[in-house]
Structure formats: structure tokens, C-alpha cells
Design an enzyme around this catalytic site. Structure first.
Site, PDB file in Angstrom:
ATOM      1  N   TYR A  85       0.005  -2.609  -4.546  1.00 16.57           N
ATOM      2  CA  TYR A  85       0.991  -1.531  -4.390  1.00 16.57           C
ATOM      3  C   TYR A  85       0.304  -0.178  -4.255  1.00 16.57           C
ATOM      4  O   TYR A  85      -0.851  -0.009  -4.644  1.00 16.57           O
ATOM      5  CB  TYR A  85       2.032  -1.517  -5.508  1.00 16.57           C
ATOM      6  CG  TYR A  85       1.536  -1.635  -6.932  1.00 16.57           C
ATOM      7  CD1 TYR A  85       1.100  -0.531  -7.634  1.00 16.57           C
ATOM      8  CD2 TYR A  85       1.560  -2.863  -7.589  1.00 16.57           C
ATOM      9  CE1 TYR A  85       0.689  -0.637  -8.959  1.00 16.57           C
ATOM     10  CE2 TYR A  85       1.143  -2.985  -8.908  1.00 16.57           C
ATOM     11  CZ  TYR A  85       0.707  -1.880  -9.594  1.00 16.57           C
ATOM     12  OH  TYR A  85       0.299  -1.983 -10.889  1.00 16.57           O
TER      13      TYR A  85
ATOM     14  N   ASP B 284      -0.474  -4.117 -27.535  1.00 20.62           N
ATOM     15  CA  ASP B 284      -1.298  -5.309 -27.320  1.00 20.62           C
ATOM     16  C   ASP B 284      -1.892  -5.835 -28.626  1.00 20.62           C
ATOM     17  O   ASP B 284      -2.277  -7.000 -28.702  1.00 20.62           O
ATOM     18  CB  ASP B 284      -2.457  -4.987 -26.366  1.00 20.62           C
ATOM     19  CG  ASP B 284      -2.071  -5.110 -24.905  1.00 20.62           C
ATOM     20  OD1 ASP B 284      -0.871  -5.245 -24.611  1.00 20.62           O
ATOM     21  OD2 ASP B 284      -2.976  -5.056 -24.047  1.00 20.62           O
TER      22      ASP B 284
ATOM     23  N   ARG C 221      -2.982   4.039 -13.782  1.00 21.36           N
ATOM     24  CA  ARG C 221      -2.889   3.955 -15.246  1.00 21.36           C
ATOM     25  C   ARG C 221      -3.334   5.264 -15.897  1.00 21.36           C
ATOM     26  O   ARG C 221      -2.764   5.710 -16.890  1.00 21.36           O
ATOM     27  CB  ARG C 221      -3.743   2.797 -15.758  1.00 21.36           C
ATOM     28  CG  ARG C 221      -3.666   2.603 -17.257  1.00 21.36           C
ATOM     29  CD  ARG C 221      -4.750   1.661 -17.763  1.00 21.36           C
ATOM     30  NE  ARG C 221      -4.647   1.481 -19.213  1.00 21.36           N
ATOM     31  CZ  ARG C 221      -5.170   2.312 -20.093  1.00 21.36           C
ATOM     32  NH1 ARG C 221      -5.804   3.413 -19.695  1.00 21.36           N
ATOM     33  NH2 ARG C 221      -5.034   2.079 -21.391  1.00 21.36           N
TER      34      ARG C 221
ATOM     35  N   ALA D  82       0.019   2.616 -26.314  1.00 19.97           N
ATOM     36  CA  ALA D  82       0.846   2.446 -27.518  1.00 19.97           C
ATOM     37  C   ALA D  82       0.606   3.589 -28.502  1.00 19.97           C
ATOM     38  O   ALA D  82       1.556   4.196 -29.024  1.00 19.97           O
ATOM     39  CB  ALA D  82       0.530   1.102 -28.179  1.00 19.97           C
TER      40      ALA D  82
END
Ligand code: FAD
Length: 375
Positions: free
Chosen positions: A213, A292, A109, A16
Site C-alpha cells: 500500500y 504486544d 509507522r 502502546a
């Protein structure tokens, strides 16, 4: 001459915070980011960027880069945990791109974080700065840090994650709720599997599930998250290790193709899953929350990071052309424009039914934070 450009302090250099730094700088604001970590680490987890998130990437000029480091599966399987029966086959690849105007990419990530660092100058990021307090000073805000230093800003964006200090200072909201579920997570070389597995799959079991994945274009690194009840475990840390045998025992009875992913795993992280109900307010005066910090959600719709990035885009759109006197109204406008959507995702993720059978995806994936009409 005094510089009249509004100075924004962002607390937290996660997904963010870094996205907001890019979008706010783009509308001409002066931005500094204060991050508690002394350095950025290559943290081992996978992330899905669904079409709504990839539209954010496109607007930031990062779409090609993300495509080059991530993986776009052709289909996503949803399977019964024990029989392997397909409950829903999710069309991806070119099909999802055609339908929603952007691809669906799985990646590490840390690759996303590194990409967001590419579009922000290093000198605006101040590491080792853990926020301790916020005080009104004149018309601005003073940030104090645990190392005894301070910084002044005209406005503050709290992007400090699920245990947000900014949220606590603003509203005293307390800690998020432990769900009693843990997530075991790992990425590792897929050659360790010794067999081919589905490129993206969720194995749906009773109170437990495994999502797997591939996370790079070579398809040679696999990520899994295996979620199971463990009410006594309450640590949320990227460095917390899980016990491999305990994890494997929790998934006894799962299909061999699901278990192979756990069996081959050399080491695993363990993460207690927390969440909150949607909050009433996200801003007060010249301080606003994003990501978050204001809408922590369970990972079961793969949308937490994506929603955080959408926030950053809509926040900048609400602030564009606004002078400092209008910031507090712009922050209210931002939260009014975002809250219905993020609340819907928070509450939907809590149910953990997304994609088990064919869902209505349009409201989620059609959204383009750069162009969606604002009230
Ligand atoms: C198991 C799991 C799987 C997930 N999978 C997906 C997925 O597939 N797709 C997706 O979009 N999302 C996913 N998410 C969610 C996603 O990781 C989060 O929603 C996202 O990281 C939120 O970004 P953020 O910047 O708000 O918070 P964070 O990424 O947590 O960043 C907060 C930053 O603030 C810093 N900070 C905290 N406190 C302070 C302080 N006092 N002072 C200064 N700095 C501070 C932290 O060090 C950190 O760098 C998943 C989450 C989990 C747990």
C-alpha cells in the site's frame, strides 16, 4: 505537602506506551515512561489504521494530523497470487468511513509514533532505560534498570512489546513462538516502480503473500510486506537486512504486477514472525500489561498497533476515579473487558484468511474504545 497523585511508570515508549501515557495523563495521573532505546529512529515500515484505530486517534485529537500524513485508499484489492483474479474488493475511502464512522488510513509507522510523541511532553520520557527488575517496595513498585539506576512508582504498565520483560517477571511466560514465517518489508519511492500499481492490495499465494500500500497522501511512497516460510531465520530486528535475490526467488510465479513491487525494491528488511496463544492473566497487583506485551499477534489482520491503542483507552477508563487501593481491581476489570476481543483478533490473524473473501468486519471496525460499554 506530599503529592497524592498516583505515579505510574510505563515501560516502553512504543505505540502502546505512548498512547497509554496520553490517556492516563488525561485522567490526572502522573506518568513517567522508561524506554530502552537511547533515541527514537525513523523505522521503515507501513501501518494500517483501520476505523477502530482511527476512533482512538480522534479521541486523542490526532485524527486531522493522521489524515494529513497518511493515505486513504478508495478500495483494497484482494487478488489471486498468479492470475490476479480479484477474490474480494474491499470498499474503502468514503464508503468505509460512512459505514464505520471513521476512515481507514495507511501511513508510515514512524509517522504514527511521531504523532503520539506530539501529545506527550518530552520530559516524561526517559530514554536508555532498559528494565531489568520489578520489586514490591512498601505499597509501590521499584523498577531497576540495566544501567544500575532505579525508579519508584505506585503502579507499573508493561508496554514493552512482544519480548516483554514485565511479562517474564510477572508470569515467567518464556519467549513467544516462532511461526517459521518471515516478513520481508520495505518502503521506497514509488517512482522506482516505473508503473502504476493498486493503492492497496494483497496477493494471496499458497503459504506466501504480498501486501502493498501507499503510505502518504502524495501516493509517492510504497510499502510492502512479503511473507514466506523460512523456518531457520529467527531474527526480529528493525535493522536485520534481507537478501533481495532470496526474497524474489521465494515469490517466483507470482503475477507480474506483484513481482514488480519486489523487483523495484532497492533494499529490504527481514523480520521473523512470532506470536503467542492468548494469555490467562495480564495483571498482578499493581502491575498490568498492554499491547504486544500481553497479546502479540501476527500482522495478518493489521491490528496489533490498533489493539495496543485500544488497550490504552480502556485502561484509562477503568482507572478513572479509582484510588490506589482500587488499582489492582481496575487492572483486572481492564483485562476482563479486553481479552475476548484481543484473543479473537490473535486467533483470527493466525489463520491468515482475513479479507481473502468478504469478512464480517462489524465486530472489528465498529468498536470505539472510548464509548464501548464496560462490564
Ligand atoms: C510485519 C508487521 C506488520 C504490522 N502491521 C500492522 C498494521 O498494519 N497495523 C497495526 O495496527 N499493527 C501492525 N503491526 C503490529 C504493530 O507493529 C505492533 O502490534 C505494535 O507495534 C505493538 O505496539 P507495542 O507498543 O505493544 O510494542 P512495540 O511497538 O514493540 O513497543 C515496545 C517498546 O518497548 C521497548 N522495550 C522493550 N523492552 C524493554 C525493556 N526491557 N525496558 C524498556 N523498554 C523496553 C521497545 O524498545 C519498544 O519501544 C505489524 C507488525 C508487524 C511485525
Amino acid at each position: 505537602m506530599v503529592d497524592a497523585t498516583p505515579a505510574i511508570a510505563i515501560v516502553g515508549a512504543g505505540i502502546a506506551g505512548l498512547t497509554a501515557a496520553a490517556t492516563l495523563r488525561r485522567i490526572g495521573l502522573k506518568v513517567d515512561i522508561y524506554e530502552q532505546a537511547p533515541a527514537f529512529a525513523w523505522i521503515g515500515a507501513g501501518l494500517q489504521l483501520n476505523p477502530n484505530a482511527m476512533k482512538v486517534m480522534r479521541g486523542l485529537g490526532l485524527e486531522a494530523h493522521i489524515r494529513s500524513v497518511g493515505f486513504a485508499p478508495e478500495v483494497g484489492y484482494n487478488r489471486e497470487w498468479n492470475t490476479g483474479e480479484i477474490t474480494y474488493l474491499h470498499p474503502m475511502g468514503a464508503k468505509i468511513e460512512q459505514r464505520f464512522g471513521a476512515p481507514d488510513i495507511s501511513l508510515h509507522r514512524a509517522e504514527l509514533h511521531a504523532a503520539l510523541l506530539l501529545i506527550n511532553p518530552a520530559e516524561i520520557i526517559h530514554l536508555g532505560k532498559k528494565l531489568a527488575g520489578l520489586d514490591q517496595v512498601g505499597s509501590g513498585v521499584r523498577l531497576t534498570f540495566t544501567d544500575g539506576t532505579w525508579a519508584d512508582a505506585d503502579a507499573v504498565v508493561g508496554a514493552d512489546g512482544v519480548h516483554s520483560t514485565v511479562l517474564e517477571i510477572l508470569f515467567g511466560s518464556g519467549e513467544p513462538r516462532f511461526t517459521g514465517q518471515v516478513a520481508y518489508r520495505a518502503t521506497y519511492r514509488s517512482q522506482l516502480l516505473g508503473t502504476e500499481i493498486d493503492d492497496r492490495v494483497k496477493w494471496w499465494g499458497p503459504g506466501r503473500h504480498i501486501v502493498t500500500y501507499k503510505v502518504n497522501p502524495r501516493r509517492d511512497e510504497v510499502y510492502f510486506i512479503a511473507s514466506t516460510p523460512e523456518p531457520d531465520f529467527k531474527i526480529e530486528s528493525w535493522s536485520a537486512r534481507g537478501d533481495l535475490e532470496q526474497m524474489r526467488a521465494a515469490f517466483t510465479g507470482f503475477h507480474p504486477q506483484a513481482r514488480v513491487i519486489l523487483d523495484a525494491c532497492p533494499e529490504v528488511g527481514k523480520w521473523a514472525l512470532v506470536e503467542r496463544d492468548p494469555l490467562v492473566r495480564w495483571s498482578k497487583g499493581r502491575i498490568v500489561l498492554i499491547g504486544d506485551a500481553c497479546h502479540p499477534m501476527l500482522p495478518y489482520m493489521a491490528q496489533g498497533g490498533s489493539a495496543a491503542m485500544e488497550d490504552a483507552v480502556v485502561l484509562a477508563r477503568c482507572l478513572e476515579g479509582t484510588d490506589l487501593d482500587g488499582f489492582s481491581d481496575a487492572f483486572r476489570r481492564f483485562e476482563q473487558n479486553r481479552k475476548d476481543r484481543t484473543s479473537r483478533i490473535q486467533l483470527g490473524a493466525r489463520k491468515n484468511t482475513w479479507m481473502r473473501t468478504a469478512p464480517d468486519m462489524t465486530w472489528l471496525y465498529d468498536y470505539d474504545a472510548w464509548t464501548v460499554p464496560l462490564d
